[in-house]
Design a protein around this motif. Structure first.
Motif, PDB file in Angstrom:
ATOM      1  N   UNK A   4       9.584 103.700  26.159  1.00  6.48           N
ATOM      2  CA  UNK A   4       8.464 102.982  25.577  1.00  6.48           C
ATOM      3  C   UNK A   4       7.327 103.968  25.321  1.00  6.48           C
ATOM      4  N   UNK A   5       7.433 104.756  24.255  1.00  3.95           N
ATOM      5  CA  UNK A   5       6.390 105.759  23.998  1.00  3.95           C
ATOM      6  C   UNK A   5       5.012 105.110  23.908  1.00  3.95           C
ATOM      7  N   UNK A   6       4.064 105.724  24.568  1.00  2.00           N
ATOM      8  CA  UNK A   6       2.697 105.216  24.544  1.00  2.00           C
ATOM      9  C   UNK A   6       2.401 104.190  25.616  1.00  2.00           C
ATOM     10  N   UNK A   7       3.445 103.706  26.301  1.00  2.65           N
ATOM     11  CA  UNK A   7       3.223 102.724  27.368  1.00  2.65           C
ATOM     12  C   UNK A   7       2.564 103.411  28.551  1.00  2.65           C
ATOM     13  N   UNK A   8       1.713 102.680  29.237  1.00  4.46           N
ATOM     14  CA  UNK A   8       1.039 103.194  30.425  1.00  4.46           C
ATOM     15  C   UNK A   8       1.197 102.185  31.549  1.00  4.46           C
ATOM     16  N   UNK A   9       1.341 102.690  32.748  1.00  3.45           N
ATOM     17  CA  UNK A   9       1.456 101.833  33.929  1.00  3.45           C
ATOM     18  C   UNK A   9       0.134 101.870  34.679  1.00  3.45           C
ATOM     19  N   UNK A  10      -0.283 100.716  35.189  1.00  4.45           N
ATOM     20  CA  UNK A  10      -1.521 100.609  35.959  1.00  4.45           C
ATOM     21  C   UNK A  10      -1.234  99.911  37.278  1.00  4.45           C
ATOM     22  N   UNK A  11      -2.011 100.262  38.289  1.00  5.56           N
ATOM     23  CA  UNK A  11      -1.952  99.596  39.590  1.00  5.56           C
ATOM     24  C   UNK A  11      -3.321  99.717  40.235  1.00  5.56           C
ATOM     25  N   UNK A  12      -3.560  98.896  41.225  1.00  2.62           N
ATOM     26  CA  UNK A  12      -4.808  98.997  41.966  1.00  2.62           C
ATOM     27  C   UNK A  12      -4.894 100.383  42.610  1.00  2.62           C
ATOM     28  N   UNK A  13      -6.096 100.923  42.753  1.00  3.75           N
ATOM     29  CA  UNK A  13      -6.241 102.298  43.260  1.00  3.75           C
ATOM     30  C   UNK A  13      -5.519 102.574  44.576  1.00  3.75           C
ATOM     31  N   UNK A  14      -5.565 101.643  45.521  1.00  7.16           N
ATOM     32  CA  UNK A  14      -4.906 101.880  46.803  1.00  7.16           C
ATOM     33  C   UNK A  14      -3.384 101.930  46.666  1.00  7.16           C
ATOM     34  N   UNK A  15      -2.861 101.212  45.678  1.00  8.81           N
ATOM     35  CA  UNK A  15      -1.422 101.238  45.425  1.00  8.81           C
ATOM     36  C   UNK A  15      -1.034 102.579  44.809  1.00  8.81           C
ATOM     37  N   UNK A  16      -1.865 103.098  43.916  1.00  9.56           N
ATOM     38  CA  UNK A  16      -1.603 104.407  43.322  1.00  9.56           C
ATOM     39  C   UNK A  16      -1.587 105.479  44.412  1.00  9.56           C
ATOM     40  N   UNK A  17      -2.487 105.380  45.380  1.00 12.11           N
ATOM     41  CA  UNK A  17      -2.488 106.331  46.496  1.00 12.11           C
ATOM     42  C   UNK A  17      -1.173 106.264  47.275  1.00 12.11           C
ATOM     43  N   UNK A  18      -0.695 105.047  47.535  1.00  7.42           N
ATOM     44  CA  UNK A  18       0.585 104.896  48.235  1.00  7.42           C
ATOM     45  C   UNK A  18       1.730 105.460  47.395  1.00  7.42           C
ATOM     46  N   UNK A  19       1.686 105.234  46.083  1.00  9.53           N
ATOM     47  CA  UNK A  19       2.718 105.792  45.202  1.00  9.53           C
ATOM     48  C   UNK A  19       2.764 107.311  45.310  1.00  9.53           C
ATOM     49  N   UNK A  20       1.594 107.929  45.306  1.00  8.99           N
ATOM     50  CA  UNK A  20       1.529 109.387  45.396  1.00  8.99           C
ATOM     51  C   UNK A  20       2.134 109.864  46.716  1.00  8.99           C
ATOM     52  N   UNK A  21       1.819 109.177  47.809  1.00 11.38           N
ATOM     53  CA  UNK A  21       2.364 109.566  49.115  1.00 11.38           C
ATOM     54  C   UNK A  21       3.873 109.366  49.136  1.00 11.38           C
ATOM     55  N   UNK A  22       4.351 108.237  48.640  1.00 13.24           N
ATOM     56  CA  UNK A  22       5.784 107.932  48.664  1.00 13.24           C
ATOM     57  C   UNK A  22       6.601 108.813  47.718  1.00 13.24           C
ATOM     58  N   UNK A  23       5.946 109.406  46.737  1.00 14.72           N
ATOM     59  CA  UNK A  23       6.666 110.269  45.794  1.00 14.72           C
ATOM     60  C   UNK A  23       6.424 111.750  46.066  1.00 14.72           C
ATOM     61  N   UNK A  24       5.838 112.065  47.213  1.00 17.60           N
ATOM     62  CA  UNK A  24       5.667 113.473  47.585  1.00 17.60           C
ATOM     63  C   UNK A  24       7.054 114.089  47.769  1.00 17.60           C
ATOM     64  N   UNK A  25       7.182 115.388  47.535  1.00 20.01           N
ATOM     65  CA  UNK A  25       8.507 116.020  47.678  1.00 20.01           C
ATOM     66  C   UNK A  25       9.144 115.765  49.043  1.00 20.01           C
ATOM     67  N   UNK A  26       8.341 115.764  50.104  1.00 18.42           N
ATOM     68  CA  UNK A  26       8.879 115.559  51.448  1.00 18.42           C
ATOM     69  C   UNK A  26       9.466 114.154  51.613  1.00 18.42           C
ATOM     70  N   UNK A  27       8.708 113.133  51.170  1.00 19.38           N
ATOM     71  CA  UNK A  27       9.175 111.751  51.326  1.00 19.38           C
ATOM     72  C   UNK A  27      10.343 111.476  50.377  1.00 19.38           C
ATOM     73  N   UNK A  28      10.264 112.005  49.166  1.00 23.08           N
ATOM     74  CA  UNK A  28      11.383 111.818  48.235  1.00 23.08           C
ATOM     75  C   UNK A  28      12.680 112.346  48.834  1.00 23.08           C
TER      76      UNK A  28
END
Length: 191
Positions: A4-28
């Motif tokens: 879906x070119x041009x599509x963007x995903x949004x989430x509440x800021x605290x959810x984005x923080x959790x996404x970043x933590x859960x997708x860290x190389x160590x957790x992945x």
């Protein structure tokens, strides 16, 4: 997102923080790629923090609703008031065994309060984040999820071992799919 070119995903800021933590190389490596080998792409796209409390999709208002802890922290659902729709994320499980491994007694109590929040939205349809593909989207899945958590709480009190709790829950919820999630939940509760 490449589909879906041009599509963007949004989430509440605290959810984005959790996404970043859960997708860290160590957790992945330690968790997600171990649990789901060769199923997670190398390139991950995280949501952007939502500014404000409302999204508009095709002229329709979509409201993220903070739910707190369900099967993890900082969970949300999406409410589309004009459609009577709730896209439930992890708060509602539709004919699937709940993943309660990260939910101790306090976490399960918070999950029950989250169900009350969803119920208060008075949905006419609920799309569960964990769903048996053959199941419908009826709002009764709020009460069925609540019943499951209450049964689990009762089972924790009444049983002495992981296996006893597992059998207790299977007896009460024999048609739910993904018993592996139930086993993990029982191990966490009795471990």
């Amino acid at each position: 997102m490449e589909q879906y070119p041009g599509a963007r995903a949004f989430a509440l800021p605290e959810v984005v923080e959790d996404m970043a933590q859960q997708s860290s190389p160590e957790v992945l490596k330690a968790v997600w790629r171990a649990w789901f080998p060769e199923q997670i792409p190398e390139r991950l796209v995280l949501a952007e923090p939502l500014e404000g409390e409302v999204l508009t999709v095709g002229g329709t208002e979509v409201r993220p609703v903070r739910l707190g802890h369900t099967d993890s922290d900082n969970t949300t659902c999406l409410h589309v008031p004009d459609l009577g729709l709730v896209v439930a994320g992890d708060v509602i499980y539709n004919n699937v065994h709940l993943m309660l491994a990260a939910s101790d007694a306090d976490g399960r109590d918070e999950w029950l309060r989250a169900l009350d929040t969803v119920e208060g939205l008075a949905p006419t349809a609920i799309v569960a984040g964990h769903k048996d593909p053959a199941a419908d989207d009826d709002p009764r899945h709020i009460e069925e999820t609540r019943r499951y958590i209450l049964d689990f709480n009762s089972g924790v009190r009444r049983t002495d071992s992981t296996l006893e709790l597992y059998e207790y829950m299977l007896e009460r919820h024999p048609s739910r799919i993904n018993p592996g999630a139930l086993w993990g939940s029982c191990r966490a509760a009795k471990g």
